[in-house]
Design a protein around this motif. Structure first.
Motif, PDB file in Angstrom:
ATOM      1  N   ASP A   7      36.060 -14.805  11.706  1.00 59.12           N
ATOM      2  CA  ASP A   7      35.103 -15.315  10.719  1.00 59.12           C
ATOM      3  C   ASP A   7      35.447 -14.926   9.286  1.00 59.12           C
ATOM      4  O   ASP A   7      34.571 -14.798   8.432  1.00 59.12           O
ATOM      5  CB  ASP A   7      33.674 -14.896  11.066  1.00 59.12           C
ATOM      6  CG  ASP A   7      33.187 -15.558  12.349  1.00 59.12           C
ATOM      7  OD1 ASP A   7      33.618 -16.697  12.628  1.00 59.12           O
ATOM      8  OD2 ASP A   7      32.387 -14.946  13.062  1.00 59.12           O
ATOM      9  N   GLU A   8      36.745 -14.756   9.018  1.00 58.64           N
ATOM     10  CA  GLU A   8      37.228 -14.545   7.658  1.00 58.64           C
ATOM     11  C   GLU A   8      38.444 -15.441   7.443  1.00 58.64           C
ATOM     12  O   GLU A   8      39.162 -15.765   8.378  1.00 58.64           O
ATOM     13  CB  GLU A   8      37.619 -13.088   7.419  1.00 58.64           C
ATOM     14  CG  GLU A   8      36.451 -12.144   7.371  1.00 58.64           C
ATOM     15  CD  GLU A   8      36.851 -10.723   6.994  1.00 58.64           C
ATOM     16  OE1 GLU A   8      37.984 -10.518   6.499  1.00 58.64           O
ATOM     17  OE2 GLU A   8      36.027  -9.832   7.203  1.00 58.64           O
ATOM     18  N   ARG A  68      42.119 -16.186   5.442  1.00 57.94           N
ATOM     19  CA  ARG A  68      43.275 -15.480   4.880  1.00 57.94           C
ATOM     20  C   ARG A  68      44.136 -16.514   4.157  1.00 57.94           C
ATOM     21  O   ARG A  68      44.467 -17.555   4.731  1.00 57.94           O
ATOM     22  CB  ARG A  68      44.063 -14.818   6.006  1.00 57.94           C
ATOM     23  CG  ARG A  68      45.309 -14.105   5.543  1.00 57.94           C
ATOM     24  CD  ARG A  68      46.101 -13.597   6.741  1.00 57.94           C
ATOM     25  NE  ARG A  68      47.247 -12.868   6.317  1.00 57.94           N
ATOM     26  CZ  ARG A  68      47.371 -11.545   6.384  1.00 57.94           C
ATOM     27  NH1 ARG A  68      46.393 -10.827   6.890  1.00 57.94           N
ATOM     28  NH2 ARG A  68      48.460 -10.951   5.980  1.00 57.94           N
ATOM     29  N   VAL A 111      42.022 -19.506   9.219  1.00 56.77           N
ATOM     30  CA  VAL A 111      40.749 -18.950   9.675  1.00 56.77           C
ATOM     31  C   VAL A 111      40.758 -18.785  11.189  1.00 56.77           C
ATOM     32  O   VAL A 111      41.128 -19.703  11.920  1.00 56.77           O
ATOM     33  CB  VAL A 111      39.575 -19.882   9.284  1.00 56.77           C
ATOM     34  CG1 VAL A 111      38.258 -19.370   9.840  1.00 56.77           C
ATOM     35  CG2 VAL A 111      39.499 -20.049   7.783  1.00 56.77           C
ATOM     36  N   ASP A 120      38.055 -18.548  13.846  1.00 61.54           N
ATOM     37  CA  ASP A 120      36.614 -18.747  13.920  1.00 61.54           C
ATOM     38  C   ASP A 120      35.986 -17.904  15.031  1.00 61.54           C
ATOM     39  O   ASP A 120      36.681 -17.193  15.770  1.00 61.54           O
ATOM     40  CB  ASP A 120      36.255 -20.232  14.048  1.00 61.54           C
ATOM     41  CG  ASP A 120      36.598 -20.859  15.394  1.00 61.54           C
ATOM     42  OD1 ASP A 120      36.836 -20.139  16.390  1.00 61.54           O
ATOM     43  OD2 ASP A 120      36.616 -22.103  15.461  1.00 61.54           O
ATOM     44  N   ASP A 170      38.681 -17.051  -0.361  1.00 61.30           N
ATOM     45  CA  ASP A 170      37.745 -16.055  -0.867  1.00 61.30           C
ATOM     46  C   ASP A 170      36.305 -16.388  -0.487  1.00 61.30           C
ATOM     47  O   ASP A 170      35.384 -15.662  -0.858  1.00 61.30           O
ATOM     48  CB  ASP A 170      37.851 -15.956  -2.392  1.00 61.30           C
ATOM     49  CG  ASP A 170      39.182 -15.394  -2.841  1.00 61.30           C
ATOM     50  OD1 ASP A 170      39.785 -14.608  -2.079  1.00 61.30           O
ATOM     51  OD2 ASP A 170      39.627 -15.737  -3.951  1.00 61.30           O
ATOM     52  N   PHE A 175      33.305 -18.095   2.457  1.00 62.66           N
ATOM     53  CA  PHE A 175      32.555 -17.606   3.612  1.00 62.66           C
ATOM     54  C   PHE A 175      32.746 -18.529   4.810  1.00 62.66           C
ATOM     55  O   PHE A 175      32.571 -19.740   4.692  1.00 62.66           O
ATOM     56  CB  PHE A 175      31.063 -17.523   3.266  1.00 62.66           C
ATOM     57  CG  PHE A 175      30.819 -16.836   1.952  1.00 62.66           C
ATOM     58  CD1 PHE A 175      30.874 -15.455   1.854  1.00 62.66           C
ATOM     59  CD2 PHE A 175      30.570 -17.579   0.802  1.00 62.66           C
ATOM     60  CE1 PHE A 175      30.677 -14.818   0.640  1.00 62.66           C
ATOM     61  CE2 PHE A 175      30.360 -16.949  -0.424  1.00 62.66           C
ATOM     62  CZ  PHE A 175      30.415 -15.568  -0.500  1.00 62.66           C
ATOM     63  N   VAL A 176      33.071 -17.949   5.960  1.00 65.18           N
ATOM     64  CA  VAL A 176      33.221 -18.707   7.194  1.00 65.18           C
ATOM     65  C   VAL A 176      31.897 -18.681   7.936  1.00 65.18           C
ATOM     66  O   VAL A 176      31.280 -17.628   8.108  1.00 65.18           O
ATOM     67  CB  VAL A 176      34.336 -18.108   8.091  1.00 65.18           C
ATOM     68  CG1 VAL A 176      34.427 -18.864   9.412  1.00 65.18           C
ATOM     69  CG2 VAL A 176      35.663 -18.114   7.356  1.00 65.18           C
ATOM     70  N   LEU A 214      34.071 -23.596   6.133  1.00 65.58           N
ATOM     71  CA  LEU A 214      34.497 -22.622   5.144  1.00 65.58           C
ATOM     72  C   LEU A 214      33.835 -23.024   3.834  1.00 65.58           C
ATOM     73  O   LEU A 214      34.030 -24.142   3.340  1.00 65.58           O
ATOM     74  CB  LEU A 214      36.017 -22.613   5.009  1.00 65.58           C
ATOM     75  CG  LEU A 214      36.631 -21.654   3.993  1.00 65.58           C
ATOM     76  CD1 LEU A 214      36.170 -20.220   4.215  1.00 65.58           C
ATOM     77  CD2 LEU A 214      38.149 -21.740   4.044  1.00 65.58           C
ATOM     78  N   TRP A 274      33.019 -19.931  -2.459  1.00 65.85           N
ATOM     79  CA  TRP A 274      32.136 -18.907  -2.994  1.00 65.85           C
ATOM     80  C   TRP A 274      31.575 -19.276  -4.366  1.00 65.85           C
ATOM     81  O   TRP A 274      30.519 -18.801  -4.752  1.00 65.85           O
ATOM     82  CB  TRP A 274      32.866 -17.558  -3.088  1.00 65.85           C
ATOM     83  CG  TRP A 274      34.000 -17.569  -4.070  1.00 65.85           C
ATOM     84  CD1 TRP A 274      35.309 -17.862  -3.801  1.00 65.85           C
ATOM     85  CD2 TRP A 274      33.927 -17.314  -5.468  1.00 65.85           C
ATOM     86  NE1 TRP A 274      36.064 -17.800  -4.941  1.00 65.85           N
ATOM     87  CE2 TRP A 274      35.231 -17.461  -5.999  1.00 65.85           C
ATOM     88  CE3 TRP A 274      32.905 -16.980  -6.340  1.00 65.85           C
ATOM     89  CZ2 TRP A 274      35.529 -17.290  -7.338  1.00 65.85           C
ATOM     90  CZ3 TRP A 274      33.214 -16.803  -7.684  1.00 65.85           C
ATOM     91  CH2 TRP A 274      34.504 -16.958  -8.164  1.00 65.85           C
TER      92      TRP A 274
END
Length: 109
Positions: free
Chosen positions: A15-16, A18, A30, A32, A53, A55-56, A61, A64
């Protein structure tokens, strides 16, 4: 062109996103919550902001800066202010390697 190693699967955090760059193409990778790896263009089509940068949330995605969410499967924006999709790239997992071909994008469904 052929698929290239983007990163190690073990380096991804669930859940992040890269950010990686392959042949000058910025890509957000990502992992998931279902354990599936996705790769989409890393630049928000609304504000030229890195999506990595953001939010998942499930299969989206979110940028921000202005809150536009993009589908990890299709690259389509799911809300305004973005209205143009980002590219989606095929991902292959080979052992611990995440492979992506930055020259080949998938068709949006």
């Amino acid at each position: 062109m052929t698929a290239q190693r983007a990163c190690a699967l073990s380096d991804l955090v669930q859940d992040e996103a890269r950010r990686v760059e392959l042949d000058g193409v910025a890509i957000a990778v990502v992992l998931d919550s279902n354990g599936e790896v996705h790769a989409i263009g890393d630049t928000c089509t609304h504000g030229d902001i890195s999506l990595a940068d953001g939010f998942v949330d499930g299969e989206t995605l979110e940028c921000w800066a202005h809150g536009s969410a993009f589908s990890l499967r299709t690259g389509k924006p799911l809300n305004l202010p973005a209205y143009e999709p980002v590219p989606v790239f095929a991902v292959t997992i080979d052992g611990d390697d995440v492979l992506i071909d930055p020259a080949v994008t998938l068709e949006a469904n």
